[in-house]
Design a protein around this motif. Structure first.
Motif, mmCIF file in Angstrom:
data_model
loop_
_atom_site.group_PDB
_atom_site.id
_atom_site.type_symbol
_atom_site.label_atom_id
_atom_site.label_comp_id
_atom_site.label_asym_id
_atom_site.label_seq_id
_atom_site.Cartn_x
_atom_site.Cartn_y
_atom_site.Cartn_z
ATOM 1 N N GLY A 175 0.763 -1.242 0.000
ATOM 2 C CA GLY A 175 0.000 0.000 0.000
ATOM 3 C C GLY A 175 0.792 1.290 0.000
ATOM 4 N N HIS A 176 2.094 1.236 -0.182
ATOM 5 C CA HIS A 176 2.907 2.458 -0.107
ATOM 6 C C HIS A 176 2.993 3.147 -1.471
ATOM 7 C CE1 HIS A 176 4.149 1.649 4.010
ATOM 8 N NE2 HIS A 176 4.270 0.377 3.655
ATOM 9 N N ARG A 177 2.927 4.490 -1.436
ATOM 10 C CA ARG A 177 3.029 5.277 -2.657
ATOM 11 C C ARG A 177 4.086 6.377 -2.549
ATOM 12 N NH1 ARG A 177 1.114 1.431 -3.912
ATOM 13 N NH2 ARG A 177 -0.701 0.951 -5.215
ATOM 14 N N ARG A 178 4.597 6.606 -1.355
ATOM 15 C CA ARG A 178 5.747 7.507 -1.178
ATOM 16 C C ARG A 178 6.903 6.654 -0.644
ATOM 17 N NH1 ARG A 178 2.126 10.737 1.509
ATOM 18 N NH2 ARG A 178 3.311 10.574 3.461
ATOM 19 N N ILE A 179 7.813 6.339 -1.541
ATOM 20 C CA ILE A 179 8.867 5.364 -1.240
ATOM 21 C C ILE A 179 10.235 6.017 -1.413
ATOM 22 C CG2 ILE A 179 9.898 3.168 -1.974
ATOM 23 C CD1 ILE A 179 7.048 2.351 -2.904
ATOM 24 N N ALA A 180 11.123 5.750 -0.488
ATOM 25 C CA ALA A 180 12.502 6.223 -0.590
ATOM 26 C C ALA A 180 13.431 5.029 -0.839
ATOM 27 C CB ALA A 180 12.924 6.947 0.683
ATOM 28 N N PHE A 181 14.523 5.283 -1.546
ATOM 29 C CA PHE A 181 15.559 4.271 -1.754
ATOM 30 C C PHE A 181 16.870 4.847 -1.239
ATOM 31 C CE2 PHE A 181 18.663 2.301 -4.957
ATOM 32 C CZ PHE A 181 18.916 1.216 -4.131
ATOM 33 N N ASN A 183 20.517 4.324 -1.208
ATOM 34 C CA ASN A 183 21.499 3.569 -1.973
ATOM 35 C C ASN A 183 22.903 3.842 -1.450
ATOM 36 O OD1 ASN A 183 22.454 1.848 -3.921
ATOM 37 N ND2 ASN A 183 21.966 3.145 -5.672
ATOM 38 N N GLY A 184 23.843 3.001 -1.857
ATOM 39 C CA GLY A 184 25.250 3.227 -1.551
ATOM 40 C C GLY A 184 25.925 3.951 -2.699
ATOM 41 N N PRO A 185 27.260 3.993 -2.702
ATOM 42 C CA PRO A 185 28.001 4.694 -3.761
ATOM 43 C C PRO A 185 27.688 4.118 -5.142
ATOM 44 C CG PRO A 185 29.426 4.191 -1.910
ATOM 45 C CD PRO A 185 28.158 3.453 -1.661
ATOM 46 N N MET A 186 27.333 4.959 -6.079
ATOM 47 C CA MET A 186 26.971 4.507 -7.419
ATOM 48 C C MET A 186 28.163 4.001 -8.217
ATOM 49 S SD MET A 186 23.710 4.532 -7.950
ATOM 50 C CE MET A 186 23.305 4.828 -9.680
ATOM 51 N N LEU A 187 29.366 4.132 -7.662
ATOM 52 C CA LEU A 187 30.545 3.531 -8.290
ATOM 53 C C LEU A 187 30.419 2.016 -8.331
ATOM 54 C CD1 LEU A 187 33.553 3.677 -9.292
ATOM 55 C CD2 LEU A 187 34.217 3.602 -6.872
ATOM 56 N N LEU A 188 29.684 1.457 -7.375
ATOM 57 C CA LEU A 188 29.559 0.007 -7.250
ATOM 58 C C LEU A 188 28.442 -0.519 -8.154
ATOM 59 C CD1 LEU A 188 29.856 -0.323 -3.367
ATOM 60 C CD2 LEU A 188 31.670 -0.557 -5.085
ATOM 61 N N THR A 189 28.767 -1.560 -8.908
ATOM 62 C CA THR A 189 27.794 -2.157 -9.822
ATOM 63 C C THR A 189 26.537 -2.603 -9.092
ATOM 64 O OG1 THR A 189 29.584 -2.921 -11.256
ATOM 65 C CG2 THR A 189 27.443 -3.978 -11.528
ATOM 66 N N GLN A 190 26.717 -3.205 -7.915
ATOM 67 C CA GLN A 190 25.562 -3.691 -7.164
ATOM 68 C C GLN A 190 24.584 -2.561 -6.871
ATOM 69 O OE1 GLN A 190 28.798 -4.177 -6.469
ATOM 70 N NE2 GLN A 190 29.138 -6.065 -5.304
ATOM 71 N N CYS A 191 25.105 -1.405 -6.501
ATOM 72 C CA CYS A 191 24.230 -0.263 -6.188
ATOM 73 C C CYS A 191 23.507 0.232 -7.431
ATOM 74 C CB CYS A 191 25.054 0.856 -5.556
ATOM 75 S SG CYS A 191 25.694 0.448 -3.909
ATOM 76 N N ARG A 192 24.214 0.268 -8.551
ATOM 77 C CA ARG A 192 23.576 0.704 -9.799
ATOM 78 C C ARG A 192 22.469 -0.268 -10.213
ATOM 79 N NH1 ARG A 192 29.032 1.570 -11.315
ATOM 80 N NH2 ARG A 192 28.975 -0.144 -12.826
ATOM 81 N N ASP A 193 22.732 -1.574 -10.059
ATOM 82 C CA ASP A 193 21.733 -2.569 -10.459
ATOM 83 C C ASP A 193 20.508 -2.531 -9.550
ATOM 84 O OD1 ASP A 193 23.265 -3.378 -12.562
ATOM 85 O OD2 ASP A 193 23.980 -5.232 -11.632
ATOM 86 N N ARG A 194 20.710 -2.348 -8.259
ATOM 87 C CA ARG A 194 19.572 -2.284 -7.343
ATOM 88 C C ARG A 194 18.742 -1.033 -7.608
ATOM 89 N NH1 ARG A 194 23.224 -4.680 -2.282
ATOM 90 N NH2 ARG A 194 23.815 -6.525 -3.520
ATOM 91 N N ASP A 195 19.413 0.047 -7.986
ATOM 92 C CA ASP A 195 18.708 1.270 -8.371
ATOM 93 C C ASP A 195 17.843 1.015 -9.606
ATOM 94 O OD1 ASP A 195 18.685 4.452 -8.156
ATOM 95 O OD2 ASP A 195 18.945 3.932 -10.277
ATOM 96 N N ARG A 196 18.407 0.339 -10.594
ATOM 97 C CA ARG A 196 17.631 0.005 -11.797
ATOM 98 C C ARG A 196 16.422 -0.845 -11.438
ATOM 99 N NH1 ARG A 196 21.273 -3.307 -15.406
ATOM 100 N NH2 ARG A 196 19.300 -3.581 -16.524
ATOM 101 N N GLY A 197 16.617 -1.792 -10.520
ATOM 102 C CA GLY A 197 15.525 -2.675 -10.137
ATOM 103 C C GLY A 197 14.394 -1.937 -9.459
ATOM 104 N N ALA A 207 3.753 5.751 -8.088
ATOM 105 C CA ALA A 207 4.380 5.980 -6.789
ATOM 106 C C ALA A 207 5.480 7.042 -6.907
ATOM 107 C CB ALA A 207 4.964 4.684 -6.249
ATOM 108 N N GLU A 208 5.678 7.787 -5.847
ATOM 109 C CA GLU A 208 6.717 8.818 -5.791
ATOM 110 C C GLU A 208 7.986 8.208 -5.213
ATOM 111 O OE1 GLU A 208 7.618 12.891 -3.240
ATOM 112 O OE2 GLU A 208 5.538 12.281 -3.609
ATOM 113 N N LEU A 209 9.109 8.320 -5.929
ATOM 114 C CA LEU A 209 10.375 7.745 -5.479
ATOM 115 C C LEU A 209 11.362 8.856 -5.130
ATOM 116 C CD1 LEU A 209 12.314 5.314 -5.082
ATOM 117 C CD2 LEU A 209 12.955 5.582 -7.494
ATOM 118 N N SER A 210 11.929 8.765 -3.928
ATOM 119 C CA SER A 210 13.011 9.656 -3.511
ATOM 120 C C SER A 210 14.266 8.810 -3.329
ATOM 121 C CB SER A 210 12.666 10.346 -2.187
ATOM 122 O OG SER A 210 11.465 11.076 -2.283
ATOM 123 N N VAL A 211 15.391 9.227 -3.934
ATOM 124 C CA VAL A 211 16.633 8.466 -3.847
ATOM 125 C C VAL A 211 17.658 9.248 -3.025
ATOM 126 C CG1 VAL A 211 18.523 7.404 -5.128
ATOM 127 C CG2 VAL A 211 16.189 7.360 -6.063
#
Length: 333
Positions: A175-181, A183-197, A207-211
Motif C-alpha cells: 500500500g505504499h506510494r511515497r517510497i525512498a531508496f 542507496n550506496g556509492p553509485m561507483l559500485l555495480t551492485q548499487c547501480r543494479d539495485r537502483d535500476r531494479g 508511486a513517488e520515489l526519492s533516492v
C-alpha cells in the motif's frame, strides 16, 4: 631459523625422513615419526612453505579480496569460499579493500607478487588500472558478487536488478506510494543494479520515489540517511535500503525519533544477514545466498587452476524476498 637439517641431525634420521614426517606421515614408522615430531616441537621447526611451493611450481594459497569485511554478508561469502578451498587441501587468505580503490590496488599488487594460486575478487572497479595490471599477471581469478561478460572472466553473482524489483513491488503491494531508496556509492555495480531494479519495479505505478545516496554501506551511513528521511516533507512511508546495514541504521534513526516501524515507516533491507532477523523490529530483506556464492566461486576458481583448459562460466543466483515485521502493519497499529 631452525631448518630441516637441524631436525634430522637431532633426531638421528635423514632429511628425507623428516620430510616424510611433515608431508607424508603415514609412510614413516610410528616410533620414528613420534621421535621426529618430538624434536620438531622442541626446536620449534616450521616448514618453509614458500620454498616447497617454489619446488612444486604451484601455490597452495587462494586469496579472496572483498569490499567490506565489516559487512556480515562478505563474512559468509568468505566462509563458503574457505569451505571449498579446505575440501581441496588448500588455504585461503582474505583481504579487505574497505571500498577504497587505492587499498584494492595495493592488495592486487601484493597478490601478484606472491604468485598465489588464484584470486576471488569483489572489486570496487572491474575496469580500473589496478585490475588491468593484475590481469597481466596471468594469475587466475573469478569475480564474486559481480557479473561480468563471459569473455572477461568467470563470475558468480545475484540478479540485483531482480532484487530491487522484488523490494519495490513488495512495498507497492503493502500500500505504499511515497517510497525512498537509500542507496550506496553509485561507483559500485551492485548499487547501480539495485537502483535500476527499484525504478523498474515502480514503473507505471504512480508511486513517488526519492533516492538518497549514502556515503558508505554501513550502519552509520544508514543513521545519517534516516535523519535525512525524518527531515523530508512529506515524509516517505517506506524505505528500501541497498543493504541490511543501511537498513539497520535507518531503523535506529526511526526508533530514536519515536517513528513507529512499520506503521509510520516500513523498511526493507538487502542481503538478509543474520542481524536482519534479530533486529528490534525484524527486517524484511532481499536474501542473497552468501555461502553458496563463496563456495561456487571458489569451485570455479579451482577448476580454472587445474590442468584442464578453463571453461569460463557466469553463474547468476535468483534473490528471494524474506518478509518480516518491518513491513507488516500490525492490526493494533
Amino acid at each position: 631459523m631452525v631448518g630441516i637439517k637441524d631436525v634430522a641431525r637431532q633426531a638421528g634420521v635423514s632429511i628425507g625422513t623428516v620430510s616424510n614426517v611433515v608431508n607424508r606421515p603415514h609412510v614413516v614408522a610410528t616410533a620414528t615419526r613420534n621421535r621426529v615430531l618430538s624434536v620438531i616441537q622442541e626446536l620449534g621447526y616450521v616448514r618453509d612453505e614458500s620454498a616447497r611451493q617454489l619446488r612444486a611450481g604451484r601455490s597452495r594459497i587462494l586469496a579472496l579480496l572483498v569490499l567490506d569485511l565489516g559487512n556480515p554478508f562478505f563474512v559468509d561469502v568468505a566462509r563458503g569460499a574457505e569451505e571449498a578451498a579446505h575440501d581441496e587441501g588448500l588455504n585461503i587468505i582474505t583481504c579487505n579493500s574497505s571500498q577504497r580503490v587505492e587499498t584494492e590496488a595495493s592488495y592486487l599488487a601484493m597478490l601478484a607478487e606472491q604468485r598465489v594460486r588464484g584470486v576471488l575478487l569483489s572489486p570496487v572497479d572491474t575496469a580500473g588500472d589496478a585490475m588491468q595490471a593484475f590481469r597481466r599477471s596471468g594469475i587466475p581469478y573469478v569475480f564474486v558478487d559481480r557479473k561480468v561478460p563471459a569473455e572477461d572472466a568467470s563470475s558468480v553473482s545475484v540478479d540485483d536488478v531482480a532484487g530491487g524489483e522484488l523490494a519495490a513491488r513488495h512495498l507497492l503491494e503493502t500500500g505504499h506510494r511515497r517510497i525512498a531508496f537509500v542507496n550506496g556509492p553509485m561507483l559500485l555495480t551492485q548499487c547501480r543494479d539495485r537502483d535500476r531494479g527499484v525504478r523498474s519495479g515502480l514503473a507505471g505505478s504512480g508511486a513517488e520515489l526519492s533516492v538518497l545516496e549514502a556515503i558508505g554501506l554501513d550502519v552509520s551511513s544508514g543513521r545519517d540517511a534516516g535523519a535525512r528521511l525524518l527531515g523530508m516533507s512529506p515524509r516517505p512511508t517506506a524505505v528500501f535500503c541497498a543493504n541490511d546495514l543501511l537498513a539497520l541504521g535507518v531503523l535506529q534513526a526511526m526508533v530514536g525519533a519515536g517513528v513507529r516501524v512499520p506503521a509510520e515507516m516500513a523498511i526493507v533491507g538487502y542481503d538478509d544477514i543474520e542481524f536482519a532477523g534479530a533486529a528490534a523490529v525484524p527486517l524484511t530483506s532481499v536474501r542473497q545466498p552468501a555461502l553458496r556464492l563463496g563456495r561456487t566461486a571458489a569451485s570455479l576458481l579451482l577448476a580454472e587452476t587445474g590442468d584442464e583448459p578453463p571453461q569460463r562460466r557466469q553463474v547468476v543466483f535468483t534473490p528471494e524476498l524474506v518478509v518480516r515485521e518491518s513491513t507488516r502493519v500490525r492490526k493494533d497499529s
